[in-house]
Write an enzyme that holds these catalytic residues in place. Structure first.
Site, PDB file in Angstrom:
ATOM      1  N   THR A   1       0.838  -1.205   0.000  1.00  0.00           N
ATOM      2  CA  THR A   1       0.000   0.000   0.000  1.00  0.00           C
ATOM      3  C   THR A   1       0.867   1.248   0.000  1.00  0.00           C
ATOM      4  OG1 THR A   1      -1.681  -1.231   1.225  1.00  0.00           O
ATOM      5  CG2 THR A   1      -1.928   1.157   1.134  1.00  0.00           C
ATOM      6  N   ASP A   2       1.935   1.234   0.773  1.00  0.00           N
ATOM      7  CA  ASP A   2       2.903   2.338   0.747  1.00  0.00           C
ATOM      8  C   ASP A   2       3.503   2.494  -0.646  1.00  0.00           C
ATOM      9  OD1 ASP A   2       3.060   3.665   3.168  1.00  0.00           O
ATOM     10  OD2 ASP A   2       4.438   2.240   4.059  1.00  0.00           O
ATOM     11  N   LEU A   3       3.967   1.392  -1.203  1.00  0.00           N
ATOM     12  CA  LEU A   3       4.649   1.454  -2.496  1.00  0.00           C
ATOM     13  C   LEU A   3       3.707   1.898  -3.613  1.00  0.00           C
ATOM     14  CD1 LEU A   3       6.728  -1.828  -2.112  1.00  0.00           C
ATOM     15  CD2 LEU A   3       7.589   0.512  -1.969  1.00  0.00           C
TER      16      LEU A   3
END
Length: 442
Positions: free
Chosen positions: A213-215
């Site tokens: 999700t961050d990436l």
């Protein structure tokens, strides 16, 4: 791309002609003389597509640094503003470390200049504001409202730097009931449904092995910034971009989100299997695992032949994908039994050249020894100031006429403070000494 041009006498007229038809901001020429035949070679190397773009990077951890690293690979100048006391938190996220540097920090901070500035000091805030005036993009991932209190919010910065594209990355957005919550990947993935659909069938929810999700938010932010740069070419003005982990994760629900919104069908965990395609999953072999898919009825026929299960071709229960989904359990039981009879290598050879999508489940060491990964040049070795020789994962995208590559190693904390503040803001050595003694910079 490298262009070699042979230049014979008269030299000057030919140089002028080349400048008219070739030389622009994306090319640099170096003239080299061949003394054997008295010719000159003009070698031009294409710069990255974002060469000349300057970014103020006020991000830490993963989503923001991943975004700015991608932009740095494309040629942008990235000035990473870090707190003098310790910098980006991931500098301490280890083990493992390579000497003084954490492997976590090294993975997403190449192509950046580290400038250590205390943003709690008004003089530090002024330094960043002055840098913003000379920059194209600012990326930040502070808690919403925090930079406004420091005088560095979008409204404040845009008054003195109207050209600036200001990208904010947060957990849940700049407004709304969750805006002040700390935003972490696994929490956004939980609220956004990813953990609900990840894990073994009838088992517990699972997080993905890396912070997807961050990436993905970093990728969204990088694309949004490029679009805003194009918009600025039309208007001359920057704008604010709002990227957040939760919205990213909800957008990535894709077909499962559509299933619920349009058919009222709630998603469940399938392990490595696919809800709508059978077979399309991982099977255990006698010594490991292999992932195989048959996305069409024609592929299923080939699939069965590769397995030596010819009797399945005449079984009406498996004639179409709709039938195979309806009879999933009994089909998978027979397929699983067959795969378990032989090694992974045996099945890789059986599917080779068949047109069926397949591949082993590699551990990380096997990934980097995979011949296709090596052919794609996905590992780049660099020399880092403190760590010495390090390896970084290269960019996934290649251009025919531009450069997309790791150019500089991840910086040590404050490595470029003096250079940036003197070259861009005109500070003297005396100015730097005073600021350093008063702990405004380091």
């Amino acid at each position: 791309m490298v262009l070699n041009v042979i230049l014979k006498k008269p030299l000057v007229p030919q140089i002028v002609f080349l400048r008219k038809i070739v030389l622009n901001k994306n090319f640099e020429f170096v003239l080299k003389r061949n003394y054997v035949n008295n010719e000159y070679i003009a070698k031009s190397e294409t710069k990255g597509p974002l060469s000349g773009v300057r970014i103020i990077d006020l991000t830490r951890i993963l989503a923001g640094p991943f975004c700015t690293m991608i932009l740095g690979d494309l040629g942008a100048e990235v000035i990473k503003i870090e707190h003098p006391g310790g910098g980006d938190e991931t500098r301490q996220w280890g083990p493992p470390f390579v000497k003084e540097e954490s492997c976590y920090f090294l993975c997403v901070n190449r192509n950046k200049k580290s400038v250590a500035v205390n943003l709690k000091d008004t003089r530090g805030q002024s330094l960043v504001m002055d840098l913003a005036k000379q920059s194209d993009i600012l990326v930040e991932n502070y808690l919403p409202g925090k930079l406004d209190k420091l005088g560095l919010g979008f409204t404040q910065v845009s008054k003195v730097a109207p050209q600036l594209i200001y990208c904010s990355i947060s957990g849940y957005g700049q407004s709304g009931p969750y805006k002040t919550r700390a935003g972490y990947d696994v929490i956004a993935a939980s609220i956004g449904g990813l953990l609900h659909i990840t894990g073994p069938e009838n088992g517990d929810p699972c997080k993905v092995g890396v912070a997807m999700t961050d990436l993905a938010t970093g990728l969204y932010a990088h694309g949004a910034i490029l679009a805003a740069l194009l918009e600025r070419q039309k208007t001359g003005l920057g704008q604010k971009i709002d990227c957040n982990l939760l919205s990213t994760q909800v957008s990535l629900l894709a077909n499962l989100g559509s299933n619920y919104l349009n058919a009222g069908k709630e998603a469940v965990r399938w392990g490595t299997a696919h809800e709508s395609i059978v077979p399309y999953q991982t099977f255990q072999t006698s010594d490991g695992y292999i992932t195989v898919g048959a996305g069409s009825d024609e592929q299923f026929k080939i699939f069965c032949k590769c397995l030596g299960l010819h009797h399945l071709l005449t079984d009406s229960r498996y004639k179409t994908n709709r039938n195979r989904v309806a009879n999933r359990q009994v089909l998978l039981c027979e397929l699983s039994s067959r795969f378990f009879q032989y090694s992974t290598d045996h099945w890789l050879k059986a599917f080779n050249g068949s047109g069926i999508p397949y591949g082993p489940i590699n551990n990380i060491g096997q990934v980097f020894n995979d011949p296709q990964v090596q052919h794609n040049g996905m590992v780049v070795e660099m020399e880092q100031r403190n760590a010495g020789s390090i390896k970084v994962i290269g960019p996934a995208v290649k251009y025919s006429n531009s450069v997309n590559e790791p150019r500089f190693p991840p910086p040590s904390l404050g490595e470029h403070t003096n250079n940036v503040l003197t070259s861009l803001l005109g500070l003297t050595q005396t100015d730097l000494q005073v600021l350093r003694e008063e702990k405004v910079i380091s």
